[in-house]
Enzyme design. Sequence first.
Site, short mmCIF file in Angstrom:
data_model
loop_
_atom_site.label_atom_id
_atom_site.label_comp_id
_atom_site.label_asym_id
_atom_site.label_seq_id
_atom_site.Cartn_x
_atom_site.Cartn_y
_atom_site.Cartn_z
N SER A 45 -11.11 -27.48 15.32
CA SER A 45 -12.32 -26.30 15.34
C SER A 45 -13.39 -27.05 15.17
O SER A 45 -14.78 -25.60 15.86
CB SER A 45 -11.69 -25.25 14.53
OG SER A 45 -10.66 -24.33 14.97
N LYS A 72 -20.12 -20.91 9.17
CA LYS A 72 -19.55 -20.32 9.92
C LYS A 72 -19.38 -19.47 8.87
O LYS A 72 -18.92 -19.38 7.75
CB LYS A 72 -18.46 -21.48 9.89
CG LYS A 72 -17.02 -20.94 11.32
CD LYS A 72 -15.81 -21.78 11.03
CE LYS A 72 -14.55 -21.71 12.03
NZ LYS A 72 -14.70 -22.24 12.02
N SER A 119 -12.00 -23.08 17.20
CA SER A 119 -12.67 -21.90 16.71
C SER A 119 -13.80 -21.84 16.51
O SER A 119 -14.28 -20.56 16.27
CB SER A 119 -12.57 -21.23 15.42
OG SER A 119 -12.31 -22.08 13.65
N1 GLN Z 1 -7.70 -23.93 18.18
C1 GLN Z 1 -6.21 -24.28 17.08
C2 GLN Z 1 -5.42 -22.84 16.44
O1 GLN Z 1 -6.00 -21.86 17.01
C3 GLN Z 1 -7.65 -24.73 15.88
C4 GLN Z 1 -7.60 -24.13 15.49
C5 GLN Z 1 -8.66 -24.43 14.37
O2 GLN Z 1 -9.17 -25.57 14.10
N2 GLN Z 1 -9.28 -23.78 12.95
O3 GLN Z 1 -4.85 -23.30 15.63
#
Ligand code: GLN
Length: 489
Positions: free
Chosen positions: A174, A75, A150
Amino acid sequence: MTSIGQLRSQVASKERSAVEVARQYLERAERLDTEVHAFLRLTPERALAAAEAVDAKIARGEDAGLLAGVPIAVKDNLCMVGIPTTCASKILENYRPPYESTATRRLEERGALIIGKTNLDEFAMGSSTENSAFGPTRNPWDLSRVPGGSSGGSAAAVAACEAVASLGSDTGGSIRQPASFCGVVGLKPTYGLVSRYGLVAFASSLDQIGPFTRSVEDAALVLQAIAGHDPLDSTSLAVNVPDYRQALVSDLKGVKVGFIKEFFAEGLDPDVADAVFEAIEVMRDLGAQIQEVSCPRFARGLSTYYIIATSEASANLARYDGVKYGLRDREADALVPMYGRTREAGFGSEVKRRIMLGTYALSAGYYDAYYLKAQKVRTLIKQDYLDAFAKVDVLVGPTAPTTAFAFGDKVSDPLSMYLSDIYTIPLNLAGVAGASIPCGFDARGLPIGFQIMANALEEGKLLRAAYAYEQATEWHKRAPALAAEALTR
Ligand code: GLN
């Protein structure tokens, strides 16, 4: 699709060289990514240099490591020396870190070939990759749908067989939510098990790095490679990492499995609920004792998270001021306007929304009402999980309330986007471990994820439950049509 174990033995026995493997995957990734867009950039120099080192070790008769010759995607919020690390944000465009993350260093020390940096929602804020400043990633099962987020690029890269494994980060879901949307295994380890040195911080009390793979065994191997104490990360736990392979047994005799009853309520897609209940029955057939458990405060997780995560993000993102990193506005004639203009131009709207929410929650007069209160509720949510783990070995439930949604479906409604993490977020607040594994497909043919959760540092129990379930089912053997040819090679 070859497993990590098969690849390692093929490379060790010189059936094929690590350089050949690196070239094959770089070529596949380049070809398939014109449709999928899992990668922000490929790193052929890094991958080929690592492959040459593996081949040289093997030629000298040495052990080339646990992940020798395994192509892995990372990532783009993990720093690699000299390779642009953008977090999918314009504000970090062309930023080249002078240092290496511990996770990527450990991968390469064990022989992995890092083939590229994957797409994400900007600064890991989002659930669909639509917040990437460089365009979204498409779901390999249906290119009109999101891969989740994400870490959507990391999930899609593995689903499309562009990489054998990948790393993502999970602050509120994410890793698990995109794993669910893309039909792969995604594991969020216990807070502190994997060093976050070199991970660009989003919400420091929640962030954790973990693997995406096509099988539970491969997830165990990647976790083995990256887990363990690191003096460079003061939140990393000083514990001995067990041999996770020993946890991989095919039955669940005597294992107590609890399903969280509050997860099966309004908002859960019926196809997802059916698949998850069927998965629980498979576990029962494997010898597990199933019981219902309650985490009564789970529904408070979302609001608690969006205060704590945004507060921490507002502090962590203060460093992007145009002075030290990436983008700088050249028009402003003084320092303060330069800060403002750089941040205005560099951050996308979701990141700005989070910075504003977090700054507000932390401001004098509101701190007690929001941030402090959220911390107290967090403790109560954690207590729910600890109480549950006092009764059972693992908890199970859906990973996400739906399967992959279409592009544009939720972008204009942040709350509905936030709701796609309702089942994953409480686990980050509790700091415990969770994974998503494939457990079926909905009527449209989109993958469904089964979430398995374990108490802090009980990844062994989690992997055992996941492995036994996986061995009894066939879901993980399917691949999207665009990757079908990879399964035979
Ligand atoms: N979708 C969640 C957020 O927008 C989690 C994001 C993540 O785990 N980095 O914060």
